[in-house]
Design a protein around this motif. Structure first.
Motif, short mmCIF file in Angstrom:
data_model
loop_
_atom_site.label_atom_id
_atom_site.label_comp_id
_atom_site.label_asym_id
_atom_site.label_seq_id
_atom_site.Cartn_x
_atom_site.Cartn_y
_atom_site.Cartn_z
N CYS A 1 4.30 -5.81 0.51
CA CYS A 1 4.23 -4.37 0.77
C CYS A 1 2.87 -4.04 1.39
N THR A 2 1.83 -4.75 0.93
CA THR A 2 0.50 -4.54 1.50
C THR A 2 0.51 -4.78 3.00
N ASP B 1 4.67 5.02 0.46
CA ASP B 1 4.50 3.77 -0.28
C ASP B 1 5.62 3.78 -1.31
N HIS C 1 7.65 1.12 -5.64
CA HIS C 1 8.41 1.24 -6.90
C HIS C 1 9.82 1.78 -6.68
N SER D 1 8.14 -3.14 -1.79
CA SER D 1 7.58 -4.40 -2.31
C SER D 1 8.64 -5.18 -3.07
N LYS E 1 8.48 -5.91 -9.45
CA LYS E 1 9.30 -4.79 -8.99
C LYS E 1 10.79 -5.02 -9.35
C1 LIG Z 1 3.06 -3.35 -5.99
C2 LIG Z 1 2.50 -2.24 -5.20
C3 LIG Z 1 1.95 -2.43 -3.92
C4 LIG Z 1 1.72 -3.78 -3.33
O1 LIG Z 1 2.84 -4.54 -3.16
P1 LIG Z 1 2.69 -6.05 -2.69
O2 LIG Z 1 4.09 -6.41 -2.28
O3 LIG Z 1 2.21 -6.83 -3.89
O4 LIG Z 1 1.74 -6.10 -1.57
C5 LIG Z 1 1.55 -1.32 -3.20
N1 LIG Z 1 1.65 -0.08 -3.70
C6 LIG Z 1 2.15 0.14 -4.93
C7 LIG Z 1 2.27 1.55 -5.43
C8 LIG Z 1 2.57 -0.93 -5.72
O5 LIG Z 1 3.02 -0.72 -6.96
#
Ligand SMILES: *Cc1c(COP(=O)(O)O)cnc(C)c1O
Length: 384
Positions: free
Chosen positions: A55-56, A152, A155, A181, A186
């Motif tokens: 997700c990053t 974002d 979740h 993510s 998750k």
């Molecule tokens: C888990 C999470 C991320 C990062 O996800 P990754 O796949 O580990 O990069 C970003 N934002 C939120 C709110 C998250 O909970």
């Protein structure tokens, strides 16, 4: 000890990984990647999706697509994971932190407008615990000020927002861009993994280029051009097809996974509201426009001291409950870059929030036992 999280395997992960291995094609943008992307585009009416390694990474792609540069500003909730801010900070833009609502950790649109100035380019929202932000309010502020909205949605898989006209929309389909993510914490997992969602046509062609090292390789593979080359910025953001094979096994079972998680959440909610009447903690209300997707069940203790006592109680009784984010505007990295505004609600959730165990294999009876062991009225009164 009942763990806080435990990954759920559907049983087909190894089979599909083997298929990918046997096919001899394990780099990115392969057949499992296409299957996963088609699945998301069909099930959630996302206009275009690209599978990433996290997700990053998907958020970094959003920052590149928004063309952010030094001198620009982006508005981000302070109560979130570091990645939400990092991805945008790396472009040289300034991160301006916004506060949460008083009664839930999502960004409060009322506080956004006064943070906007000529330099503001984007608003990043986080649907905390898979509960929707007030997207009508946020999109309207963004449209009025010509800003890009990025969700974002780490979740927020399979969760929904009902707009003022009564139309139910999947989270991730509302902003110009969104990021999911598949980290092992998750709902749907592939160890590490993410998804970029592009809902605005303007960004689709460039997103494919940024995804594949700044080249127009995707176009070439579709036969639209006869050779490919370097045309823009980018990086290797693609996920391996081995990762996509794992993810595909999870996506096939998404309805089953979601049904169980949502049922566990509802069981927590009913058990606690039926058996505990205490001023020591509360359950954050879910706004009428939002659904819950069983991502996380959390309590908000009345203060830090009570929260820490409760965490210790859970631990002593054999349940791993945990706190969550610390306000990013107070982090050692950002505190001297943040102006003097006090973000009182973000700080309160940093101090008072407790997340309880929630994973597919958790038993309903374990929840009953946990509530009886730790949260029941009489117990609370004696111990806290
Ligand atoms: C888990 C999470 C991320 C990062 O996800 P990754 O796949 O580990 O990069 C970003 N934002 C939120 C709110 C998250 O909970």
């Amino acid at each position: 000890m009942i763990p806080f999280n435990k990954i759920f395997l559907t049983g087909n992960e190894q089979k599909y990984i083997n298929e990918a291995l046997i096919s001899g094609k394990i780099s990115g943008n392969g057949s499992f990647t296409k299957k996963c992307q088609n699945f998301f585009e069909k099930k959630y009416s996302f206009k275009k999706t690209l599978l990433t390694t996290s997700c990053t990474d998907a958020l970094e792609m959003c920052a590149m697509l928004a063309n952010l540069k030094e001198g620009d500003e982006v508005i981000i909730p302070s109560f979130t994971f570091v990645s939400t801010a990092l991805a945008f900070l790396r472009t040289g833009a300034k991160v301006v932190f916004a506060d949460s609502y008083a009664d839930n950790p999502n960004i409060d649109p009322k506080g956004i407008e006064r943070l906007i100035n000529k330099k503001t380019k984007a608003i990043i929202v986080v649907h905390y615990a898979g509960i929707a932000c007030d997207m009508d309010a946020i999109m309207s502020i963004a449209n009025k000020n010509n800003l890009i909205v990025i969700e974002d949605a780490a979740h927020a898989i399979d969760s929904y927002y009902t707009d003022r006209k009564g139309v139910k929309k999947p989270l991730g389909s509302i902003g110009h861009l969104a990021a999911f993510s598949f980290h092992e914490t998750k709902n749907i997992v592939s160890g590490e993994g993410g998804l970029l969602v592009i809902n605005d046509d303007r960004f689709i062609e460039r997103a494919e280029i940024i995804w594949e090292n700044g080249t127009n390789r995707s176009k070439f593979f579709r036969g639209e051009i006869d050779k490919y080359g370097w045309v823009d910025i980018g990086a290797s953001f693609l996920a391996s097809d081995i990762l996509a094979a794992f993810l595909w096994a999870q996506l096939e079972a998404i309805d089953e996974i979601q049904a169980k998680r949502v049922a566990l959440w509802n069981h927590y909610y009913e058990t606690i509201t039926n058996s505990c009447t205490t001023p020591d903690f509360e359950i954050a209300p879910i706004p009428d426009y939002a659904s819950q997707n069983g991502h996380m069940f959390y309590l908000v203790a009345k203060n830090l001291k009570t929260r820490n006592k409760l965490l210790a109680l859970f631990k002593n009784k054999g349940y791993h409950a945990v706190f969550h984010y610390s306000s990013l505007h107070k982090s050692s990295y950002y505190t001297n870059k943040h102006d003097s505004r006090i973000l009182i609600n973000s700080d309160r959730f940093s101090d008072c929030l407790i997340r309880l165990p929630l994973f597919v294999d958790l038993e309903f009876s374990t929840i009953d036992q946990m509530v009886a062991d730790v949260l029941m009225d009489s117990y609370i009164k004696k111990v806290i």
